[in-house]
Design a protein around this motif. Sequence first.
Motif, short mmCIF file in Angstrom:
data_model
loop_
_atom_site.label_atom_id
_atom_site.label_comp_id
_atom_site.label_asym_id
_atom_site.label_seq_id
_atom_site.Cartn_x
_atom_site.Cartn_y
_atom_site.Cartn_z
N LEU A 70 0.83 -1.21 0.00
CA LEU A 70 0.00 0.00 0.00
C LEU A 70 0.86 1.26 0.00
N LEU A 71 1.99 1.22 0.69
CA LEU A 71 2.89 2.37 0.73
C LEU A 71 3.44 2.70 -0.64
N VAL A 72 3.74 1.65 -1.42
CA VAL A 72 4.24 1.88 -2.77
C VAL A 72 3.18 2.58 -3.62
N VAL A 73 1.92 2.22 -3.40
CA VAL A 73 0.84 2.84 -4.17
C VAL A 73 0.57 4.26 -3.71
N VAL A 74 0.62 4.49 -2.39
CA VAL A 74 0.25 5.80 -1.84
C VAL A 74 1.37 6.82 -2.01
N THR A 75 2.63 6.40 -1.91
CA THR A 75 3.76 7.34 -1.94
C THR A 75 3.78 8.22 -3.20
#
Length: 354
Positions: A70-75
């Motif tokens: 999710l962090l990869v998508v949100v960043t």
Amino acid sequence: MSLLSFILLCHPSTRQSWSEWHRQRAGRLLGRPVSAQSIGLPRHLYWLALHITLGLACGLVTVICVSNALLVVVTPLLWWAFPVNDDPKTVLDMPVVGSYGDVAIGPSVGNLLFAVGCLALPWFATGYARLTLAVLAPSRTQRLADRVTTLTRTRSDALEAHAAELRRIERDLHDGPQAQLVAVAMRLAVARRCLGRDLVTLARMLREATDITEEAMVELREVLRGIYPPILADRGLGGALRTVASRGGVPVSIDIGELHRIPAAIETIAYFVVTEALTNVAKHSRATRAGLRVWRTEDVLTIVVTDNGVGGAREKGGSGLAGLRGRAQALDGCLTVLSPAGGPTTITVELPCG
């Protein structure tokens, strides 16, 4: 969760319900019904130790994979909120994510975590579910004790059902064929007295005796059909079940495997179970279609009746499920009902046929 498990395991009543909750969750994940069982404290403690170690490890792997994916998508979506400051004087005040977030969590790492999550997490979940069912299974001593209790109860139920069946047969014979045979005997006695004197009365008595005899034969066949359906002797279990399914109130898809030779008592129970189950489908389920699967695995005959009705079938609702369970348990079989509100309903019966 592990601390909560330890607290709940300290009390006997909550210990049983807590472990049963985990067993039912594991059974739903694996897609197989799990019957309630009593489990001793040592098994609970053994499971708690595994739950703390393996469960915590699997949970951490899940959280790491999901959160980083999710962090990869949100960043990239929030990149504008953390601009990179190239001024040497303010380099120490530079936001961490904006400066080297792409190095710490790059797209390649995110894709790798996503792939690991998709491949490994289902395997972790099913493996942990199997482990839960294996560890929370009762010990051999408990299984023997439960077996003795079950056999004692089913023996009592079988004797009671046998006595009730004998009373039913006696009542049917007394109220039907026996009364009709008495009427035939009376008419024949009158006809004998009319020999050579009243031919009209003689002919009428003989005609009535013939009609009553035919009615008695029909009722006697009905009584015998309740003991052992003739269709089983004529067509075998497979043919009899196909006939029952074709006469149901809803369309029934039929899948009957190779059954080989099955004891007559098991055939009778299987026939009545399928008949009653399909009758319940037609009467109570409001289904538009049903399914019947019958197969034999080694020494176990398995019957599965399904429907797409409204569900909510309960043994105390007058649906006849209690009678089905009693018939199955009388021969050391078991019955499982899955019928959530809104459907579908699945009735599984396993009968020993060795």
